[in-house]
Design a protein around this motif. Structure first.
Motif, PDB file in Angstrom:
ATOM      1  N   SER A 195      25.090  57.884  20.337  1.00 29.35           N
ATOM      2  CA  SER A 195      26.259  57.408  21.079  1.00 29.35           C
ATOM      3  C   SER A 195      27.317  56.862  20.133  1.00 29.35           C
ATOM      4  O   SER A 195      28.514  57.157  20.287  1.00 29.35           O
ATOM      5  CB  SER A 195      25.852  56.331  22.091  1.00 29.35           C
TER       6      SER A 195
ATOM      7  N   TRP B  13      26.433  56.945  26.114  1.00 28.06           N
ATOM      8  CA  TRP B  13      25.102  56.388  26.380  1.00 28.06           C
ATOM      9  C   TRP B  13      24.477  57.013  27.632  1.00 28.06           C
ATOM     10  O   TRP B  13      23.286  57.333  27.647  1.00 28.06           O
ATOM     11  CB  TRP B  13      25.163  54.871  26.523  1.00 28.06           C
ATOM     12  N   ASN B  14      25.288  57.188  28.669  1.00 29.99           N
ATOM     13  CA  ASN B  14      24.758  57.737  29.921  1.00 29.99           C
ATOM     14  C   ASN B  14      24.361  59.202  29.811  1.00 29.99           C
ATOM     15  O   ASN B  14      23.659  59.721  30.676  1.00 29.99           O
ATOM     16  CB  ASN B  14      25.767  57.543  31.060  1.00 29.99           C
TER      17      ASN B  14
ATOM     18  N   ASN C 236      34.159  50.377  24.468  1.00 28.50           N
ATOM     19  CA  ASN C 236      33.061  50.190  25.422  1.00 28.50           C
ATOM     20  C   ASN C 236      33.032  51.304  26.464  1.00 28.50           C
ATOM     21  O   ASN C 236      31.960  51.778  26.849  1.00 28.50           O
ATOM     22  CB  ASN C 236      33.178  48.834  26.114  1.00 28.50           C
ATOM     23  N   TYR C 237      34.204  51.720  26.903  1.00 29.22           N
ATOM     24  CA  TYR C 237      34.306  52.798  27.894  1.00 29.22           C
ATOM     25  C   TYR C 237      33.706  54.093  27.340  1.00 29.22           C
ATOM     26  O   TYR C 237      32.871  54.732  27.988  1.00 29.22           O
ATOM     27  CB  TYR C 237      35.779  52.973  28.257  1.00 29.22           C
TER      28      TYR C 237
ATOM     29  N   TYR D  41      31.702  54.432  24.745  1.00 26.74           N
ATOM     30  CA  TYR D  41      30.283  54.255  24.439  1.00 26.74           C
ATOM     31  C   TYR D  41      29.438  54.418  25.706  1.00 26.74           C
ATOM     32  O   TYR D  41      28.379  55.043  25.671  1.00 26.74           O
ATOM     33  CB  TYR D  41      30.028  52.888  23.798  1.00 26.74           C
ATOM     34  N   SER D  42      29.917  53.884  26.822  1.00 26.86           N
ATOM     35  CA  SER D  42      29.130  53.996  28.062  1.00 26.86           C
ATOM     36  C   SER D  42      29.012  55.443  28.515  1.00 26.86           C
ATOM     37  O   SER D  42      27.977  55.852  29.046  1.00 26.86           O
ATOM     38  CB  SER D  42      29.717  53.119  29.169  1.00 26.86           C
TER      39      SER D  42
END
Length: 98
Positions: free
Chosen positions: A43, A34-35, A27-28, A30-31
């Motif tokens: 992503s 994504w940003n 998740n880290y 991916y974020s």
């Protein structure tokens, strides 16, 4: 699983290292991607490429902070993807303008 245990899996060349890395930092990473990219497909690809780069870099490297190491890889891959995507857009606009 703690970072030291995950790094030990990499040093032992056990594929479970990828699974544990995904579980702990998916998740880290991916974020971060994504940003930069605002694209789910891009992503996801950058995150998967992060695991491959980590697999190839550990060993011989043994990062002190796994999160920072993975985040840096993800950021660099994402920025490269962003530049590539925007270069293609710009090239497409220039070729249509002629």
């Amino acid at each position: 699983m703690k970072d030291a245990q995950i790094l030990d899996l990499y040093w032992e060349r056990q594929e479970q290292a990828i699974y544990e890395t995904q579980k702990a930092y998916g998740n880290y990473c991916y974020s971060i991607a994504w940003n930069i990219l605002y694209s789910r497909e891009d992503s996801d690809e950058c995150v998967n490429d992060t695991w491959l780069r980590a697999w190839n870099a550990i060993p011989p490297k043994r990062p002190n902070r796994l999160a920072l190491f993975l985040g840096t890889i993800t950021r660099n891959l994402s920025l490269d993807r962003w530049k590539e995507r925007h270069a293609m857009k710009q090239f497409g606009e220039m070729s249509r303008g002629k």
